[in-house]
Motif scaffolding. Structure first.
Motif, PDB file in Angstrom:
ATOM      1  N   ILE A   1       0.855  -1.180   0.000  1.00 32.68           N
ATOM      2  CA  ILE A   1       0.000   0.000   0.000  1.00 32.68           C
ATOM      3  C   ILE A   1       0.893   1.232   0.000  1.00 32.68           C
ATOM      4  N   VAL A   2       0.789   2.032  -1.059  1.00 38.36           N
ATOM      5  CA  VAL A   2       1.534   3.290  -1.152  1.00 38.36           C
ATOM      6  C   VAL A   2       0.530   4.423  -0.985  1.00 38.36           C
ATOM      7  N   LEU A   3       0.794   5.325  -0.044  1.00 41.90           N
ATOM      8  CA  LEU A   3      -0.139   6.409   0.275  1.00 41.90           C
ATOM      9  C   LEU A   3       0.088   7.628  -0.610  1.00 41.90           C
ATOM     10  N   ARG A   4      -0.972   8.376  -0.822  1.00 42.83           N
ATOM     11  CA  ARG A   4      -0.843   9.649  -1.540  1.00 42.83           C
ATOM     12  C   ARG A   4      -0.036  10.630  -0.683  1.00 42.83           C
ATOM     13  N   PRO A   5       0.735  11.485  -1.284  1.00 50.99           N
ATOM     14  CA  PRO A   5       1.569  12.415  -0.501  1.00 50.99           C
ATOM     15  C   PRO A   5       0.775  13.607   0.005  1.00 50.99           C
ATOM     16  N   GLY A   6       1.246  14.152   1.123  1.00 49.53           N
ATOM     17  CA  GLY A   6       0.769  15.442   1.606  1.00 49.53           C
ATOM     18  C   GLY A   6      -0.570  15.448   2.311  1.00 49.53           C
ATOM     19  N   ILE A   7      -1.133  14.288   2.634  1.00 53.05           N
ATOM     20  CA  ILE A   7      -2.432  14.243   3.308  1.00 53.05           C
ATOM     21  C   ILE A   7      -2.229  14.360   4.816  1.00 53.05           C
ATOM     22  N   LYS A   8      -3.097  15.161   5.453  1.00 53.47           N
ATOM     23  CA  LYS A   8      -3.029  15.321   6.903  1.00 53.47           C
ATOM     24  C   LYS A   8      -4.359  14.953   7.552  1.00 53.47           C
ATOM     25  N   PHE A   9      -4.252  14.436   8.765  1.00 53.91           N
ATOM     26  CA  PHE A   9      -5.450  14.258   9.570  1.00 53.91           C
ATOM     27  C   PHE A   9      -5.969  15.628   9.989  1.00 53.91           C
ATOM     28  N   GLN A  10      -7.206  15.663  10.456  1.00 59.24           N
ATOM     29  CA  GLN A  10      -7.841  16.937  10.793  1.00 59.24           C
ATOM     30  C   GLN A  10      -7.247  17.603  12.032  1.00 59.24           C
ATOM     31  N   ASP A  11      -6.366  16.890  12.752  1.00 60.68           N
ATOM     32  CA  ASP A  11      -5.644  17.511  13.864  1.00 60.68           C
ATOM     33  C   ASP A  11      -4.259  17.974  13.446  1.00 60.68           C
ATOM     34  N   GLY A  12      -3.962  17.896  12.146  1.00 61.27           N
ATOM     35  CA  GLY A  12      -2.684  18.362  11.633  1.00 61.27           C
ATOM     36  C   GLY A  12      -1.614  17.299  11.520  1.00 61.27           C
ATOM     37  N   GLU A  13      -1.825  16.121  12.090  1.00 55.46           N
ATOM     38  CA  GLU A  13      -0.818  15.059  12.012  1.00 55.46           C
ATOM     39  C   GLU A  13      -0.806  14.467  10.607  1.00 55.46           C
ATOM     40  N   PRO A  14       0.365  14.175  10.068  1.00 52.93           N
ATOM     41  CA  PRO A  14       0.419  13.646   8.700  1.00 52.93           C
ATOM     42  C   PRO A  14      -0.095  12.207   8.625  1.00 52.93           C
ATOM     43  N   LEU A  15      -0.746  11.886   7.527  1.00 52.52           N
ATOM     44  CA  LEU A  15      -1.094  10.499   7.230  1.00 52.52           C
ATOM     45  C   LEU A  15       0.154   9.806   6.706  1.00 52.52           C
ATOM     46  N   ASP A  16       0.597   8.796   7.428  1.00 54.60           N
ATOM     47  CA  ASP A  16       1.767   8.046   6.969  1.00 54.60           C
ATOM     48  C   ASP A  16       1.532   6.556   7.178  1.00 54.60           C
ATOM     49  N   ALA A  17       2.529   5.774   6.786  1.00 57.90           N
ATOM     50  CA  ALA A  17       2.386   4.321   6.844  1.00 57.90           C
ATOM     51  C   ALA A  17       2.235   3.819   8.277  1.00 57.90           C
ATOM     52  N   ASN A  18       2.880   4.473   9.226  1.00 61.06           N
ATOM     53  CA  ASN A  18       2.752   4.054  10.624  1.00 61.06           C
ATOM     54  C   ASN A  18       1.326   4.241  11.126  1.00 61.06           C
ATOM     55  N   ALA A  19       0.674   5.335  10.708  1.00 65.78           N
ATOM     56  CA  ALA A  19      -0.709   5.566  11.118  1.00 65.78           C
ATOM     57  C   ALA A  19      -1.633   4.510  10.520  1.00 65.78           C
ATOM     58  N   VAL A  20      -1.410   4.152   9.259  1.00 63.24           N
ATOM     59  CA  VAL A  20      -2.232   3.112   8.628  1.00 63.24           C
ATOM     60  C   VAL A  20      -1.971   1.768   9.292  1.00 63.24           C
ATOM     61  N   LYS A  21      -0.714   1.490   9.599  1.00 63.10           N
ATOM     62  CA  LYS A  21      -0.377   0.248  10.292  1.00 63.10           C
ATOM     63  C   LYS A  21      -1.105   0.165  11.627  1.00 63.10           C
ATOM     64  N   GLN A  22      -1.146   1.268  12.372  1.00 65.17           N
ATOM     65  CA  GLN A  22      -1.843   1.273  13.652  1.00 65.17           C
ATOM     66  C   GLN A  22      -3.340   1.001  13.466  1.00 65.17           C
ATOM     67  N   ASN A  23      -3.931   1.590  12.435  1.00 65.05           N
ATOM     68  CA  ASN A  23      -5.345   1.329  12.157  1.00 65.05           C
ATOM     69  C   ASN A  23      -5.587  -0.147  11.869  1.00 65.05           C
ATOM     70  N   ILE A  24      -4.737  -0.739  11.018  1.00 66.40           N
ATOM     71  CA  ILE A  24      -4.931  -2.151  10.672  1.00 66.40           C
ATOM     72  C   ILE A  24      -4.747  -3.040  11.895  1.00 66.40           C
ATOM     73  N   GLU A  25      -3.764  -2.709  12.715  1.00 61.60           N
ATOM     74  CA  GLU A  25      -3.568  -3.488  13.944  1.00 61.60           C
ATOM     75  C   GLU A  25      -4.784  -3.391  14.859  1.00 61.60           C
ATOM     76  N   GLU A  26      -5.403  -2.218  14.926  1.00 57.85           N
ATOM     77  CA  GLU A  26      -6.610  -2.067  15.738  1.00 57.85           C
ATOM     78  C   GLU A  26      -7.794  -2.811  15.126  1.00 57.85           C
ATOM     79  N   TRP A  27      -7.889  -2.836  13.787  1.00 67.36           N
ATOM     80  CA  TRP A  27      -8.938  -3.650  13.159  1.00 67.36           C
ATOM     81  C   TRP A  27      -8.802  -5.099  13.607  1.00 67.36           C
ATOM     82  N   ARG A  28      -7.587  -5.583  13.627  1.00 64.50           N
ATOM     83  CA  ARG A  28      -7.350  -7.006  13.956  1.00 64.50           C
ATOM     84  C   ARG A  28      -7.691  -7.325  15.402  1.00 64.50           C
TER      85      ARG A  28
END
Length: 555
Positions: free
Chosen positions: A123-150
């Motif tokens: 999974i390659v993320l689009r560049p420059g996307i931020k969460f609504q609190d200003g934190e960048p969307l990165d692979a670690n954030a997606v990894k944390q989401n997937i781990e929480e899904w599991r």
């Protein structure tokens, strides 16, 4: 290598109102085929209103939802369509469905690519996307989401096949699976339930239910868990340039469909959704100026009576067949849909892999039903009795009363316990403490998405099935990339479900969205390509789920 932008097949009421992790709710029982409602849907990128003109900025709208949601932590949320509509405003998913039932397009992801045997997905993320609190969307954030899904109480079985996730670059994540997972990209959408949440929300403990921070077009303004009201405001930093058009959306639950439709008629609400021909005819008659965007045939979800096949007497196929043969589905269709819905003989709609044009549900046969009732009573101490649980909606109650009357006519005793809310019904189903209930589910995505509903041991296998033929067919469909093998596997699954009458099919449920005439863009904006440019291809409405990003209001 396989990329989701290529030709990959994806993730495909009788009585209640949809809930839980993977799309649910209301249904009936029955026997042949009826007339169909005509979708008022041009398929235009402006949401069915081709003459609306150029989108305008500004304004807020009130969206009246089918049901109330009290918690919005995506990894553990019990999300029905009402929750999914809120999620679509505040969060984005990694992929989105397309007009082709066999293709999922990258969304937050720039690309989703599988290796040769579909056991590793990059999974390659689009560049420059931020969460609504200003934190960048990165692979670690997606990894944390997937781990929480599991770890989620409902999602854990959905993602049980994930072995590990590996961050290989700030924008890149590789998901490794235990066995091949050909249609993994479909599970990065999961009917819109798996919006990517900010780490700050995921780390908030119980606060995860109310914090609501995503990357979506709208930001949370307020949320009242008591009423389920959610107010949002425009996200000025949204990654899709020039979007959204609205200044905000106010979501207000109302479980009674007649009240929602009256709100459209009186101008108190701007948008609402509903399903079934009777509601569709009501809004057409009473609100002739309303805009209606209706789901087309081919990928609709299925209304039916869901049976716990481990509870006597319905653990006996003779008992299930007696019920099926006793019910007049055309009568139920008339009561619920003014006779306009297409009766269903199988679990798949016509555009879904595994659909069998010659597969038929048993037609009503009172004489044969009475013979089977006598046989069942002889082996069950002279009794043939079971409960059908329902929710509070009055139209649901009317349908259940009719089912009870029809079954009583052949000697079957049906009890209608005190109605419960949706969440209670789901809990009863998970615990196996209900004989049967109306259900609406299984929208037209890739059939692999049915794995969680019918594979032995799944927490949301509300039938409590453990059928080796079904298990094998679902396994074969999941791991094989050969379209012919997958087609045969899902045909086997489909035929087994109807032959064994594990559920009693009624009709395909047509969802529609009704709006005031100055509301446009219900079908959303065209999907973006890898560079973020519009492709000209809108996201389809599936089971009433549609994008909110492109909604606009004319002055």
């Amino acid at each position: 290598m396989r990329d989701t932008t290529a030709g990959r097949r994806k993730a495909p009421f009788f009585f209640i109102a949809l809930l839980v992790l993977v799309a649910l709710v209301v249904a009936a029982c029955g026997g042949s085929s009826g007339s169909k409602a005509t979708p008022n849907n041009t398929g235009s990128t402006s949401g069915g209103d081709t003459n609306a003109g150029k989108p305008q900025y500004g304004g807020t709208v009130t969206y009246s939802l089918e049901g109330k949601t009290t918690a919005f932590c995506p990894p553990r949320g019990q999300f029905a369509i009402s929750a999914i509509m809120v999620v679509s405003a505040i969060y984005d998913t990694l992929t989105q469905p397309t007009q082709d039932p066999d293709v999922y397009a990258p969304y937050l992801a720039k690309s989703v690519t599988g290796n040769a045997d579909s056991t590793a997905w990059t999974i390659v993320l689009r560049p420059g996307i931020k969460f609504q609190d200003g934190e960048p969307l990165d692979a670690n954030a997606v990894k944390q989401n997937i781990e929480e899904w599991r770890k989620g109480i409902l999602l854990n079985f959905v993602y049980k096949n994930i072995a590990s996730e590996e961050v290989t670059a700030p924008d890149t994540l590789v998901v490794h699976t235990t066995t091949p997972w050909v249609d993994f990209p479909a599970f990065l959408w999961t009917s819109g339930r798996v919006g990517i949440a900010a780490p700050a929300q995921l780390n908030a403990g119980d606060g995860c239910d109310t914090l609501l921070i995503g990357t979506g077009p709208f930001k949370l303004k307020s949320f009242d868990p008591t009423t389920g009201d959610v107010s949002t405001v425009k996200n000025p930093d949204y990654w899709r340039k020039g979007l959204p058009y609205l200044d905000g959306i106010n979501f207000k639950p109302n479980e009674e469909s007649s009240s929602r439709l009256t709100g459209i008629q009186g101008g108190d609400i701007d948008i609402t959704h509903s399903s079934g021909g009777k509601d569709l005819n009501t809004v057409k008659t009473n609100s002739p100026n309303a805009t209606i965007v209706a789901e087309p045939d081919g990928r609709m979800e299925l209304s039916h009576t869901l049976i716990n096949v481990t509870r006597p007497p319905l653990d006996d196929i003779d008992a299930r067949r007696a019920v099926a043969l006793a019910v007049d589905r055309n009568r139920l269709n008339q009561l619920s849909n003014d006779g306009t819905s297409r009766l269903a003989d199988q679990i798949f709609d016509t555009k879904v892999t595994g659909y069998l044009p010659n597969l038929k549900f048993p037609p009503q046969n009172i004489a044969e039903s009475k013979k089977l009732v006598a046989k069942v009573k002889a082996s069950h101490g002279g009794k043939f009795e079971f409960n059908i649980q329902s929710t509070f909606d009055q139209s649901t109650q009317t349908l259940f009363q009719e089912v009870k009357r029809q079954l009583n006519a052949v000697g079957i005793t049906v009890n209608l316990p005190k109605p419960v809310d949706q969440a209670t019904l789901i809990s009863q189903a998970i615990g196996g403490n209900v004989d049967a209930f109306g259900w609406r589910n299984y929208p037209g995505q890739d059939p692999d998405t049915l794995y969680v509903w019918f594979y032995g041991g799944s927490v949301v296998n509300f039938n409590h099935l453990d059928d080796p033929i079904i298990n094998k067919a679902l396994d074969d469909g999941r791991v094989n990339s050969d379209p012919a093998i997958r087609k045969k596997a899902y045909e086997t699954f489909n035929k087994r479900m109807t032959d064994q009458l594990y559920n009693l099919w009624t009709w395909y449920t047509q969802w529609f969205v009704a709006t005031q005439p100055n509301i446009h863009g219900i079908l959303g904006e065209p999907l973006p390509d890898a560079d973020g440019n519009p492709t000209g291809k809108p996201v389809p409405m599936i089971a009433g789920i549609h994008q909110t990003v492109g909604i606009w209001k004319s002055k």
